[in-house]
Design an enzyme around this catalytic site. Structure first.
Site, mmCIF file in Angstrom:
data_model
loop_
_atom_site.group_PDB
_atom_site.id
_atom_site.type_symbol
_atom_site.label_atom_id
_atom_site.label_comp_id
_atom_site.label_asym_id
_atom_site.label_seq_id
_atom_site.Cartn_x
_atom_site.Cartn_y
_atom_site.Cartn_z
ATOM 1 N N GLU A 204 -9.972 -52.260 -22.615
ATOM 2 C CA GLU A 204 -8.614 -51.732 -22.719
ATOM 3 C C GLU A 204 -8.585 -50.213 -22.772
ATOM 4 O O GLU A 204 -7.515 -49.605 -22.753
ATOM 5 C CB GLU A 204 -7.922 -52.311 -23.958
ATOM 6 C CG GLU A 204 -7.333 -53.693 -23.746
ATOM 7 C CD GLU A 204 -8.393 -54.736 -23.419
ATOM 8 O OE1 GLU A 204 -8.192 -55.468 -22.434
ATOM 9 O OE2 GLU A 204 -9.409 -54.820 -24.127
ATOM 10 N N ASN A 288 -11.907 -58.657 -18.513
ATOM 11 C CA ASN A 288 -10.855 -58.180 -17.628
ATOM 12 C C ASN A 288 -11.170 -56.822 -17.016
ATOM 13 O O ASN A 288 -11.859 -55.999 -17.601
ATOM 14 C CB ASN A 288 -9.536 -58.082 -18.389
ATOM 15 C CG ASN A 288 -9.639 -57.178 -19.610
ATOM 16 O OD1 ASN A 288 -10.219 -57.566 -20.614
ATOM 17 N ND2 ASN A 288 -9.092 -55.979 -19.529
ATOM 18 N N ASP A 330 -4.782 -59.888 -17.650
ATOM 19 C CA ASP A 330 -5.724 -59.721 -18.766
ATOM 20 C C ASP A 330 -6.356 -61.042 -19.189
ATOM 21 O O ASP A 330 -6.498 -61.327 -20.373
ATOM 22 C CB ASP A 330 -5.062 -59.049 -19.977
ATOM 23 C CG ASP A 330 -6.052 -58.837 -21.125
ATOM 24 O OD1 ASP A 330 -7.193 -58.413 -20.848
ATOM 25 O OD2 ASP A 330 -5.706 -59.119 -22.291
#
Length: 624
Positions: A204, A288, A330
């Protein structure tokens, strides 16, 4: 990698270490033997296959209602407690979230802490940790003639530490990740033979994911394999995907990205692994791609979202199956890998790998070469995919639920949390059933553009999450399920709804019982044949970890960590109100604070509460 000097002298280590004369081979054999003994729970997944299954039957479907608390232990921290304690040779080792403390307890008398390790680390790592400051647990190695028995753990600030299992003293310490660019460690170490495997976190924040192998005796790096980039970095083998060339083979770690986007492309691997000593392959999933906004990274974005089979000794990849090419939601594929041997639909006995993915599909592969055997929806409400084509391995998307720019995608199922996340679930080899703790959460998704800045969040989407179609969206409840799944037939033998997501996972036993914890603070037992609720107990705080079952001096015990937090608990933990905060978790779990509060510890159960304190003299002070 920088090898750090031990805080104590080599002489003091040698004095403190137990005398061991085992050969290296014997140490490896002992580790596997420990995983087969019901007196121990020596790995997070119980054993190399990670089946999280106990053959014990003292506690069974008929008498589980008589479970009572035998003893408990508080870690002293109010934060998310993922993972589980481990049990080896009459001792329990307990870990915590940041600051990653470790405690050793004697099962005969857990009154006094045998040793405790409280590392000093940079608190700034907290600011770049996605989704709470959790840690998924410890690993154990039994020692040999060259090194003592060790407890290995990760620290949030990117270090890996090996502790003398007898004394708690640091034996070696290395730096695996740089938190200044967002790369933290929440993953549990996995030890197979004499190799420690460490994953990575931080997709992230645009971290490029990698898996690293270390020599358990010294901490020296043996290999590192990236999820993206040139084949030499990804450790693509000469016969990579030989059995399934349509999965893709050479040069795709760069060719499926635009320009140098692979350098900040995600693919971290902070979940659960498995190992087959017969194939000598380790199995895990990469996560992801970064950023979440799919418009900013054209292409399939290999090799994120991939199930890997790698040679344990060299790291060379034998196969890689990408479940979600060009992920838009995601659906980080780090979920547990569970190994079994079953007859397929044609009656052929095969070595299988089963993986319930965040994208809402349960995959089963032939683990010798990666061939896709089946791909079933975890729930019939999955709508992003119509199905998975078994010949190509590709999901058939429903374009209505895509997340393109200038478009608010509505009612996407599953949400970014997935219909399965980090929970470590179980498999009963006799019933041939997998027991899955499931999320039942959907979402609305709106993307936006943003620049990459090292050490800052690199997401590019605003999310609203809410219960799936089978839940109660008005009350924000019905966010979870517990299911029994047959990987060959693709059928669910039974399924039950839960108020909140079953985040932590399950443990199954030969006593026809499956145990699991809930976010609202219960530990529950269901009949593994029917799903009937047989017993439950309210814990001091919600559960995001998994239960374990072990035997000590003829008594079967059930243990579980409590301490609400993790991604579903960020709103409660940090007192957030905006429903889109916590990457959408706050809105989904807005009712959670009405059912539980923060805590941290371990609760241990047995039939009628039988335990060490039945002898009233245990733990008593005795004057001279």
């Amino acid at each position: 990698m920088r090898k750090l000097l031990n805080s104590v002298s080599l002489l003091s280590v040698l004095i403190a270490a137990p005398i061991v004369t085992m050969s290296a081979a014997t140490a490896e054999d002992k580790l596997e033997a420990l995983t087969k003994s019901e007196d121990n729970w020596a790995m997070q997944g119980k054993n190399y296959s990670s089946n999280h299954y106990s053959t014990l039957t003292q506690v069974n479907a008929d008498n589980v209602k008589n479970l009572k608390v035998a003893w408990s232990f508080s870690t002293g921290l109010l934060s998310g407690h993922e993972g589980s304690p481990i049990v080896i040779d009459g001792k329990m080792y307990v870990h915590t979230s940041f600051p990653n403390n470790t405690f050793a307890l004697n099962l005969d008398d857990p009154t006094r802490i045998l040793w405790q390790h409280k590392p000093k680390q940079n608190a700034a790592a907290r600011a770049v940790a996605c989704c709470d400051i959790v840690n998924r647990g410890l690993a154990y190695w039994p020692g040999d003639g060259k090194a003592p028995a060790l407890i290995v753990k990760t620290l949030l600030d990117g270090h890996v530490v090996a502790l003398n299992a007898s004394t708690g003293e640091e034996y070696w310490k290395i730096e695996n990740s740089d938190f200044k660019v967002g790369s933290t460690l929440t993953v549990a170490p996995h030890i197979y033979k004499d190799i420690v495997l460490i994953g990575s976190s931080g997709a992230e924040l645009g971290v490029r994911g990698y898996m690293t192998a270390y020599d358990v005796r010294t901490g020296e790096q043996k290999w590192r394999a990236y999820a993206t980039g040139p084949d030499s970095d990804v450790l693509i083998g000469d016969d990579f995907n030989k059995a399934n060339p349509h999965y893709g083979q050479k040069g795709l770690g760069t060719a499926t990205w635009e320009g140098d986007a692979w350098k900040i492309g995600g693919g971290t691997n902070w979940g659960w692994f498995a190992y087959d000593s017969g194939t000598n392959l380790v199995y895990y999933g990469s996560g992801n791609p970064a950023p979440w906004n799919e418009t900013m990274r054209p292409g399939d974005n290999k090799w994120t979202m991939t199930i890997w089979g790698r040679d344990l000794n060299t790291g060379e990849a034998k196969f890689g199956y990408q479940k979600t090419p060009h992920d838009e939601w995601d659906y980080a594929g780090i979920n547990f890998m569970m190994l079994s041997e079953q007859k397929d639909k044609d009656g052929k006995l095969r070595k299988l790998l089963t993986h319930p993915d965040r994208n809402g599909i349960v995959y089963t592969l032939d683990r010798t070469d990666g061939t896709l055997v089946s791909a079933d929806k975890i729930d019939d409400t999955v709508n992003v995919f119509k199905k998975v084509d078994l010949k190509s391995g590709l999901p058939v998307r429903d374009p209505e639920y895509g997340t393109r720019m200038d478009h608010l995608a509505k009612d996407i199922c599953p949400s970014a949390m997935g219909y399965h996340n980090q929970g470590l679930d179980s498999y009963d080899p006799n019933k041939e059933l997998f027991f899955l703790g499931v999320n039942h959460i959907c979402m609305d998704w709106e993307p936006f553009m943003l620049p990459y800045r090292a050490g800052q969040f690199f997401v590019g989407a605003t999310l609203n999450m809410f219960p799936g179609p089978k839940g109660d969206r008005q009350k924000a409840e019905g966010l979870g399920q517990i299911k029994a799944y047959n990987g060959i037939t693709g059928k669910f033998k039974w399924e039950k709804m839960e108020r909140f997501a079953v985040w932590g996972g399950t443990a199954a036993t030969a006593g026809n019982v499956v145990f699991y914890g809930t976010l609202d603070g219960f530990i529950k037992a269901r009949h593994s044949d029917t799903g009937e609720l047989l017993w439950k107990f309210k814990l001091p705080s919600g559960v995001i970890g998994h239960p374990i079952v072990y035997q000590h001096k003829g008594v079967e015990y059930l243990a579980i960590m409590y301490g609400v937090g993790g991604w579903p608990g960020v709103g409660l933990v940090f007192d957030l109100q905006d429903p889109t905060a916590g990457l959408g978790a706050v809105g989904a779990f807005k009712q959670l604070a009405n059912y539980t509060q923060m805590g941290g510890g371990v609760m241990v159960f047995s039939l009628d509460g039988k335990g060490p304190y039945d002898d009233l003299s245990v733990g008593e002070y005795k004057a001279n």
